[in-house]
Design a protein around this motif. Sequence first.
Motif, PDB file in Angstrom:
ATOM      1  N   GLU A   1      28.456   2.798  -0.800  1.00  0.00           N
ATOM      2  CA  GLU A   1      30.262   3.260   0.166  1.00  0.00           C
ATOM      3  C   GLU A   1      29.483   1.845   1.288  1.00  0.00           C
ATOM      4  N   THR A   2      29.169   1.364   0.513  1.00  0.00           N
ATOM      5  CA  THR A   2      29.095  -0.044   0.601  1.00  0.00           C
ATOM      6  C   THR A   2      27.638  -0.753   1.999  1.00  0.00           C
ATOM      7  N   VAL A   3      26.778   0.561   1.885  1.00  0.00           N
ATOM      8  CA  VAL A   3      25.213   0.925   2.691  1.00  0.00           C
ATOM      9  C   VAL A   3      24.534   0.761   1.683  1.00  0.00           C
ATOM     10  N   GLU A   4      23.801  -0.419   2.168  1.00  0.00           N
ATOM     11  CA  GLU A   4      22.358  -0.373   0.816  1.00  0.00           C
ATOM     12  C   GLU A   4      21.831   0.787   1.248  1.00  0.00           C
ATOM     13  N   LEU A   5      20.876   1.614   0.499  1.00  0.00           N
ATOM     14  CA  LEU A   5      20.400   2.813   0.862  1.00  0.00           C
ATOM     15  C   LEU A   5      18.964   2.504   1.239  1.00  0.00           C
ATOM     16  N   ARG A   6      18.576   2.174   1.763  1.00  0.00           N
ATOM     17  CA  ARG A   6      16.664   2.311   1.911  1.00  0.00           C
ATOM     18  C   ARG A   6      15.643   2.902   0.494  1.00  0.00           C
ATOM     19  N   ILE A   7      14.730   2.100   0.516  1.00  0.00           N
ATOM     20  CA  ILE A   7      14.321   2.040  -0.831  1.00  0.00           C
ATOM     21  C   ILE A   7      12.424   2.154   0.280  1.00  0.00           C
ATOM     22  N   ASN A   8      11.336   3.524  -0.086  1.00  0.00           N
ATOM     23  CA  ASN A   8      10.526   3.704   0.370  1.00  0.00           C
ATOM     24  C   ASN A   8      10.005   3.610  -0.911  1.00  0.00           C
ATOM     25  N   ARG A   9       8.456   1.773  -0.566  1.00  0.00           N
ATOM     26  CA  ARG A   9       7.785   1.641  -1.207  1.00  0.00           C
ATOM     27  C   ARG A   9       6.694   1.377  -0.845  1.00  0.00           C
ATOM     28  N   ARG A  10       6.081   2.454  -0.158  1.00  0.00           N
ATOM     29  CA  ARG A  10       5.053   2.523   0.318  1.00  0.00           C
ATOM     30  C   ARG A  10       4.031   3.328   0.218  1.00  0.00           C
ATOM     31  N   ASN A  11       2.893   3.799  -0.389  1.00  0.00           N
ATOM     32  CA  ASN A  11       2.467   4.979  -0.268  1.00  0.00           C
ATOM     33  C   ASN A  11       2.872   5.718  -2.002  1.00  0.00           C
ATOM     34  N   ILE A  12       3.299   4.202  -2.588  1.00  0.00           N
ATOM     35  CA  ILE A  12       3.660   5.067  -3.836  1.00  0.00           C
ATOM     36  C   ILE A  12       2.519   5.333  -4.879  1.00  0.00           C
ATOM     37  N   ALA A  13       1.875   4.280  -4.918  1.00  0.00           N
ATOM     38  CA  ALA A  13       0.225   4.438  -5.911  1.00  0.00           C
ATOM     39  C   ALA A  13      -0.598   5.253  -5.064  1.00  0.00           C
ATOM     40  N   TRP A  14      -2.113   6.039  -5.704  1.00  0.00           N
ATOM     41  CA  TRP A  14      -2.395   6.722  -5.938  1.00  0.00           C
ATOM     42  C   TRP A  14      -3.618   6.046  -4.710  1.00  0.00           C
ATOM     43  N   LYS A  15      -4.263   6.976  -2.859  1.00  0.00           N
ATOM     44  CA  LYS A  15      -4.599   6.758  -2.002  1.00  0.00           C
ATOM     45  C   LYS A  15      -6.003   6.290  -2.428  1.00  0.00           C
ATOM     46  N   SER A  16      -6.806   6.921  -4.069  1.00  0.00           N
ATOM     47  CA  SER A  16      -7.959   6.860  -3.901  1.00  0.00           C
ATOM     48  C   SER A  16      -8.030   5.128  -4.843  1.00  0.00           C
ATOM     49  N   ASP A  17      -6.921   4.969  -5.015  1.00  0.00           N
ATOM     50  CA  ASP A  17      -6.687   3.743  -6.056  1.00  0.00           C
ATOM     51  C   ASP A  17      -6.141   2.003  -4.298  1.00  0.00           C
ATOM     52  N   ARG A  18      -6.201   3.014  -3.596  1.00  0.00           N
ATOM     53  CA  ARG A  18      -5.693   2.016  -2.290  1.00  0.00           C
ATOM     54  C   ARG A  18      -6.972   2.245  -2.057  1.00  0.00           C
ATOM     55  N   GLU A  19      -7.864   2.453  -1.854  1.00  0.00           N
ATOM     56  CA  GLU A  19      -8.638   2.202  -0.851  1.00  0.00           C
ATOM     57  C   GLU A  19     -10.558   1.924  -1.468  1.00  0.00           C
ATOM     58  N   HIS A  20     -10.076   2.078  -3.065  1.00  0.00           N
ATOM     59  CA  HIS A  20     -10.963   2.461  -4.045  1.00  0.00           C
ATOM     60  C   HIS A  20     -11.069   1.271  -4.880  1.00  0.00           C
ATOM     61  N   LYS A  21     -10.976   0.585  -4.949  1.00  0.00           N
ATOM     62  CA  LYS A  21      -9.837   0.197  -6.668  1.00  0.00           C
ATOM     63  C   LYS A  21      -9.575  -1.558  -6.013  1.00  0.00           C
ATOM     64  N   PHE A  22      -9.069  -1.653  -5.040  1.00  0.00           N
ATOM     65  CA  PHE A  22      -8.495  -2.698  -4.633  1.00  0.00           C
ATOM     66  C   PHE A  22      -8.897  -3.297  -3.535  1.00  0.00           C
ATOM     67  N   GLY A  23      -9.268  -4.643  -3.499  1.00  0.00           N
ATOM     68  CA  GLY A  23     -10.552  -5.032  -1.875  1.00  0.00           C
ATOM     69  C   GLY A  23      -8.960  -5.299  -1.265  1.00  0.00           C
ATOM     70  N   ARG A  24     -10.003  -5.300   0.394  1.00  0.00           N
ATOM     71  CA  ARG A  24      -8.688  -5.244   1.626  1.00  0.00           C
ATOM     72  C   ARG A  24      -8.787  -6.554   1.783  1.00  0.00           C
ATOM     73  N   ASN A  25      -9.508  -7.501   1.142  1.00  0.00           N
ATOM     74  CA  ASN A  25      -9.812  -9.168   1.163  1.00  0.00           C
ATOM     75  C   ASN A  25      -9.908  -9.783   0.440  1.00  0.00           C
ATOM     76  N   VAL A  26      -9.250  -9.209  -0.471  1.00  0.00           N
ATOM     77  CA  VAL A  26      -8.798  -9.707  -1.596  1.00  0.00           C
ATOM     78  C   VAL A  26      -7.633 -10.396  -2.342  1.00  0.00           C
ATOM     79  N   TYR A  27      -7.381 -11.132  -2.125  1.00  0.00           N
ATOM     80  CA  TYR A  27      -5.832 -11.366  -2.062  1.00  0.00           C
ATOM     81  C   TYR A  27      -5.395 -12.696  -3.944  1.00  0.00           C
ATOM     82  N   PRO A  28      -4.182 -12.601  -4.544  1.00  0.00           N
ATOM     83  CA  PRO A  28      -4.046 -13.266  -4.848  1.00  0.00           C
ATOM     84  C   PRO A  28      -4.310 -14.665  -5.386  1.00  0.00           C
TER      85      PRO A  28
END
Length: 348
Positions: free
Chosen positions: A188-215
């Motif tokens: 009805e002309t109102v955009e629904l908000r899609i939460n795209r945070r925390n869609i990946a496994w927590k173990s992947d975010r914290e242990h498999k992808f670097g916090r200081n690694v950039y594309p």
Amino acid sequence: MEMEAGSTSASGGGTQAHSYSPLRSKAFYKFTQQNLPACKPNLTPARVIAIFLLAGVVFIPVGLVCLRASESVVEILDRYDIECVPESYRNNKVAYIKDSSISKNCKRLIKIQKHMKAPIYVYYELDNYYQNHRRYIKSRSDKQLLHGLQYKDTSSCRPEEYNNGLSIVPCGLVAWSLFNDSYTFVRETVELRINRRNIAWKSDREHKFGRNVYPFNFQNGSLIGGGTLDPDVPLSEQEDLIVWMRTAALPKFRKLYGVIEEDLQADEIIEVHLVNNYNTYSFGGKKKLVLTTKNWLGGKNDFLGIAYMATGGLCIFLSILFALIHVKNPRPHGDPTYSYGNRKSTTS
């Protein structure tokens, strides 16, 4: 005499160092020879029939509960890869998807058949897409994903290892083929908000992808595979990439796109504004948009309930069959005439 005493004391010391325990040796012998006491079930015909009957009585109600739980999940599937191609390109979809001058925007209407209680999970489903292909699945560097440009040995990423003589982060065919269709939902002309945070496994975010690694140097070649990445956001926060990098085992799979945190009422019409960027036409793939709820058993899956019911029904059928055989041809339990030696002498 002194030498004898010394030898005696030495031998005595040796005896103390290597004490012998008859009880321990006997237990070890029984263990190695498989002579320890054991419990052997006495499977009489009546007990076998009772076991099969009990298994059937337990499995069938469990299957009914699982099947009912699966049916309570509301799921909507919409295949859009064909409908979102203009009529003039229906016979040449590959030319359409490769032509960047043609708009890829598409509008779809979805009717909510039943009330969908939040959270509502948004998936994209791909079919005839073999992420488990050996050459494809090995074209990545997990250490580079964690350490970035500090890790130099990226030979496993070929052919997407270097571009213009510079390393690619993240390298490999898996990252290069990142899914890049996007979805926007309007009610009805109102955009629904899609939460795209925390869609990946927590173990992947914290242990498999670097916090200081950039594309770095990503999708800068002459051949673009899929989506691009924000060079100012570390890999540990680019969850669409993290979800994609967890490769699927089967050619038909779903991956989580986001979560709608609002209820959708029955008979509502939801407008879906999507961008049909991803090329599945070159290999005859299919793309679907999936909206689904979940319950204590997970998503919609009838297999578990059907498997329980089928197994329970088979157990009851076998118990009835064994009972009829036992009634028609009873066999006394422990009758020595049925032993192998007696049967052999009787036949001879």
